[in-house]
Each structure stands twice: as C-alpha cells, then as structure tokens.
Design an enzyme around this catalytic site. Structure first.
Site, short mmCIF file in Angstrom:
data_model
loop_
_atom_site.label_atom_id
_atom_site.label_comp_id
_atom_site.label_asym_id
_atom_site.label_seq_id
_atom_site.Cartn_x
_atom_site.Cartn_y
_atom_site.Cartn_z
N ARG A 1 -16.08 -0.31 12.47
CA ARG A 1 -15.03 -0.30 11.70
C ARG A 1 -14.02 -0.65 13.44
O ARG A 1 -14.40 0.16 14.42
CB ARG A 1 -13.87 0.93 11.51
N CYS B 1 -6.68 2.93 -0.99
CA CYS B 1 -8.05 3.08 -0.93
C CYS B 1 -7.37 4.16 0.03
O CYS B 1 -8.38 3.89 0.45
CB CYS B 1 -8.00 2.18 0.29
N ASP C 1 -0.71 0.20 -0.56
CA ASP C 1 -1.39 0.79 1.04
C ASP C 1 -0.47 1.19 1.99
O ASP C 1 0.98 0.83 1.40
CB ASP C 1 -2.03 -0.37 1.31
N ARG D 1 -16.32 5.22 -2.76
CA ARG D 1 -16.87 4.53 -1.62
C ARG D 1 -18.59 4.78 -0.65
O ARG D 1 -19.22 3.84 -1.07
CB ARG D 1 -16.41 4.99 -0.70
N GLN E 1 -13.77 -1.49 0.38
CA GLN E 1 -13.22 -0.94 -0.66
C GLN E 1 -12.86 -1.91 -1.80
O GLN E 1 -12.71 -1.19 -2.75
CB GLN E 1 -11.78 -0.34 0.14
N HIS F 1 -11.45 -5.55 4.46
CA HIS F 1 -12.03 -4.23 4.23
C HIS F 1 -12.70 -3.94 2.71
O HIS F 1 -12.52 -3.95 1.87
CB HIS F 1 -10.67 -3.35 3.73
N1 NVA Z 1 -4.59 -1.11 5.44
C1 NVA Z 1 -4.49 0.33 6.46
C2 NVA Z 1 -6.06 0.61 5.59
C3 NVA Z 1 -6.81 2.22 5.68
C4 NVA Z 1 -7.78 2.41 4.59
C5 NVA Z 1 -4.97 0.45 7.52
O1 NVA Z 1 -5.70 -1.07 8.31
O2 NVA Z 1 -5.06 1.08 8.75
N1 CP Z 2 -10.02 4.06 2.79
C1 CP Z 2 -10.66 4.35 3.77
O1 CP Z 2 -11.22 3.27 4.50
O2 CP Z 2 -10.19 5.49 4.54
P1 CP Z 2 -10.77 5.79 5.81
O3 CP Z 2 -10.34 5.02 6.76
O4 CP Z 2 -10.33 7.73 5.80
O5 CP Z 2 -12.12 5.76 5.98
#
Ligand code: NVA
Ligand code: CP
Length: 304
Positions: free
Chosen positions: A104, A259, A219, A287, A134, A131
């Site tokens: 990540r 998500c 989101d 997940r 997800q 992502h």
């Molecule tokens: N769009 C959000 C998703 C988190 C799971 C982010 O990138 O922070």
């Molecule tokens: N939805 C998701 O990826 O959550 P986290 O940021 O908690 O991993």
C-alpha cells in the site's frame, strides 16, 4: 516463467476474476463451518504499508494465517525503504525471501516498479490510482446479495478517486454500466475513463446519476495524502452526500456500499451505514475471503 501480479483488475481475465470470487464465496463457507483450508501452508506474505490501514492489514494478515502461512508487516518507518534504499533493490531482496508481497503506497508507479523487480507476485493493496482488492470484495458482496452484476447499473457518487478508478475498471471486467456523479474538477482520471469507454458516464448531478441504480457506492471526500485539502473539499462536495432520501431515487432493490473508513455526516448521512439497504459490514468482511482467494490464485500461478 512470468510472475503474475495483481496491480489492477486488468491483470486478470474476466474468467479469472469470476473464479476468484466463486472461490472467495467457498472459502467463506469453509471458515464459517470451521473446515480447515491450509492451502498455503508455510508460505510467507510480506506486507508493506506506507499508508494507514485497518481492513486491508487485518484481512491480509488473518487471511494468510488461516491459509496456513504467516505474514511479515514491513513499515517504511523501520525498514531501509524509509531510509532511501531504492524500490528496485528492495524488491529484489525482499522477494528473494518471501512468497507473495502486498504493498500500500502513494504513487502507482511505485507498485509497478516493485513488481517489475520482484521474483514473486505483488498485490496492489491501494495506491493513489487504484484499489483493486476492494473491488474483489465489492463484487463478491454484490454476487451474494443480488446475483450477477453483468448488465446492471452502478452509481459512484463523490470524488473521482482511486476507488472510482477501480470501479471504472470493474465496469469493463464485470460488464456493468457505471454512472459517476462528482463535483466539477473532481472527475476520475481520464486514463481510466478512456479504458472504460462504453461502460462509463461521468456527470455532475447525483439525483440524475442514481436513477435506476442497483449498486450505489461512495468514499471519503479527502483520501489519504489529501488531509490538507479536507476543509476545502468539504465545501466543494456540498450536495454530494449520500442520504437515505437520495438512495430512495435508486432501484428499489439497490444496495449501498462504502469501502470504509467512513466519515459519517460528510460523504454519507449519519445513519446511512445502518440502513437496511447498506451492505457495508458484509463488504468489509469479504475483504478477508476475497483476498484469501486472490492469494491462492497468485500462488497457483507460481506453481503452474
Ligand atoms: N480513497 C480512500 C480509500 C481508503 C480505503 C483513500 O485512498 O484514502
Ligand atoms: N477499505 C480499506 O482499504 O480500508 P483500510 O484503509 O482500513 O485498509
């Protein structure tokens, strides 16, 4: 031998994605019935997190343990990745000791570079662009709740962010029609819109976009890395909150997904997650199952 990675939904064929989701549904049953499924006995998953996480970390870590393997959590704060060792060098070294790696990070180019230099499969566990993990869980959740998503209408409301880009890819791979409603200036990346041509409509009116929709998703307005823009975005996203009343304009059998993490009172009303049309808790749990199926799939490719 070419190593298979999962950086985008386009790294798998439509049939492979369907198989992964079917296997996820099976793995969920095995776990719920306490039937052991140690298909990755002794395998090690490396987990590199440059951004925070609850669901992704817990699901991957629990998932590999339930499959009989183990996880190593690698934070840039205490590895040499955080002290300037290159992605190129790190990928060669880490992949020589580990069976599968998930990352990540911020720039999507980082996971691409890591994968190019890794001798084992690399999974995108969220970048600024995409992502895909997800989306596996979201598609599993829709399949469980409503059956085949092919030919259905999906509405994305809010920021044209990494999740929205992955929905654009999913529209092609799972064959649904995606309507995106976002404020002007917050459209999804034109690169992903182009890739989803014929499956996507980008608009600016949530009430129009939600009409007839079978799945509505949203989101946060400010993603990780955009914390400084949060107050400004809150202003600019006025009118894009998903509420129970907005959802009433969708198809009567609509399901609502997010998500998570959510900011109740911002992108959604305070109570939307608790609405009977919301499937967010099932979506979050999935997940675990979907990524277990993905780990198995990628490891099978190594052995093939
Ligand atoms: N769009 C959000 C998703 C988190 C799971 C982010 O990138 O922070
Ligand atoms: N939805 C998701 O990826 O959550 P986290 O940021 O908690 O991993």
């Amino acid at each position: 031998m070419t190593v298979r990675h999962f950086l985008s939904l386009f790294d798998c064929s439509k049939q492979e994605l369907t198989n992964i989701i079917q296997r996820a549904i099976e793995l969920k049953k095995l776990r719920n019935n306490n039937i052991p499924h140690r298909t990755l006995d002794g395998r090690v998953l490396g987990m590199i997190f440059e951004k925070s996480s609850t669901r992704t970390r817990v699901s991957f870590e629990s998932g590999i343990i339930q499959l009989g393997g183990q996880a190593i959590f690698l934070s840039p704060r205490d590895t040499q990745l955080g002290r300037g060792e290159t992605i190129h060098d790190s990928a060669i070294v880490i992949s020589s000791m580990i069976d599968i790696i998930m990352i990540r990070t911020f720039g999507h180019d980082k996971v691409v570079e890591f994968a190019e230099n890794s001798s084992v499969p690399v999974i995108n566990a969220l970048t600024d662009d995409l992502h895909p993990c997800q989306l596996l869980a979201d598609m599993q959740t829709f399949a469980e709740a409503r059956g085949n998503i092919a030919g259905k209408t999906v509405t994305w409301i809010g920021d044209g962010n990494n999740m929205c880009n992955s929905y654009a890819e999913a529209a092609v791979q799972f064959d649904f029609h995606l309507k995106v409603a976002c404020p002007k200036g917050f459209e999804p990346d034109p690169y992903y819109v182009e890739k989803a041509k014929g499956h996507i409509e980008v608009m600016h009116d949530p009430k129009e976009a939600i009409k007839g929709s079978h799945l509505v998703s949203t989101d946060v307005f400010a993603s990780m890395g955009q914390e400084d823009e949060a107050a400004d975005r809150l202003q600019k996203f006025q009118g894009f909150q998903v509420t129970e009343q907005l959802l009433d304009l969708a198809s009567p059998d609509v399901v609502f997904m997010h998500c998570l993490p959510a900011h109740r009172g911002e992108e959604i009303s305070e109570t939307l997650l608790d609405d009977p049309r919301s499937v967010v808790w099932q979506q979050a749990e999935n997940r675990l199952h979907a990524q277990k199926a993905l780990l198995e799939f990628l490891y099978q490719q190594v052995q093939a």
